[in-house]
Write an enzyme that holds these catalytic residues in place. Structure first.
Site, mmCIF file in Angstrom:
data_model
loop_
_atom_site.group_PDB
_atom_site.id
_atom_site.type_symbol
_atom_site.label_atom_id
_atom_site.label_comp_id
_atom_site.label_asym_id
_atom_site.label_seq_id
_atom_site.Cartn_x
_atom_site.Cartn_y
_atom_site.Cartn_z
ATOM 1 C CB CYS A 3 -1.098 -0.116 1.237
ATOM 2 S SG CYS A 3 -0.150 -0.052 2.809
ATOM 3 N NE ARG A 9 -4.654 1.066 1.879
ATOM 4 C CZ ARG A 9 -4.377 2.301 0.717
ATOM 5 N NH1 ARG A 9 -5.186 2.048 -0.171
ATOM 6 N NH2 ARG A 9 -3.286 2.825 0.595
ATOM 7 C CG ASP A 117 -5.249 5.582 2.578
ATOM 8 O OD1 ASP A 117 -5.421 5.075 3.911
ATOM 9 O OD2 ASP A 117 -4.567 6.237 2.347
#
Ligand code: 4NP
Length: 146
Positions: A3, A9, A117
């Site tokens: 990420c 994440r 996100d």
């Protein structure tokens, strides 16, 4: 698992996939396209949601994605289109480019759905991300265990 910051994440994706695979046969790791958080623990909210489902990601340390990862790993899963562009820009060889996949395409083939996100949102964003990653890691685990 890649990420942007490697604190929200991808640490979850790493922890979830590890939990679905035999420890000894697979190398699962995560990284960020950016290095601002290198050396840090995952975000407290990621640690908390993982803990809620019985997974400890608190010992992970963020690191920046490097070009050697293209040789180390067979599959490189990115969370969103921006990560995809950033990682592909580092790939010099065709067989490296082919390793890079938008993770949710393993669940929704060809739809290019992103893992959002959750950094600037609330706890529910982390829960949502957890559930998405748990579902897709089931598919990935079955694929690599075949
Ligand atoms: P991640 O979330 O890419 O899922 O780890 C983010 C974490 C930090 C930042 C952005 C996204 N940041 O800008 O610091």
């Amino acid at each position: 698992m890649v990420c942007l910051g490697n604190i929200c994440r991808s640490p979850l994706a790493e922890g979830i996939l590890k939990s679905k695979l035999p420890q000894t046969n697979f190398l699962v790791d995560s990284a960020g396209t950016g290095g601002w958080h290198a050396g840090e623990q995952p975000d407290k909210r990621s640690i908390a949601v993982a803990k809620k489902y019985g997974i400890d990601i608190s010992t992970q340390k963020a690191r920046k994605f490097t070009i050697s990862d293209f040789d180390t790993f067979d599959f490189i899963y990115v969370m969103d289109k921006s990560n995809y562009a950033d990682v592909l820009a580092l790939a010099k060889k065709d067989h490296h480019k082919k390793k890079v996949t938008l993770i949710l395409n393993e669940l929704y083939s060809g739809k290019n759905v992103e893992v959002p996100d959750p950094y600037y949102g609330g706890e529910d964003g982390f829960e949502h991300v957890y559930k998405m990653l748990d579902a897709v890691c089931d598919v990935i685990a079955k694929k690599v265990l075949r």
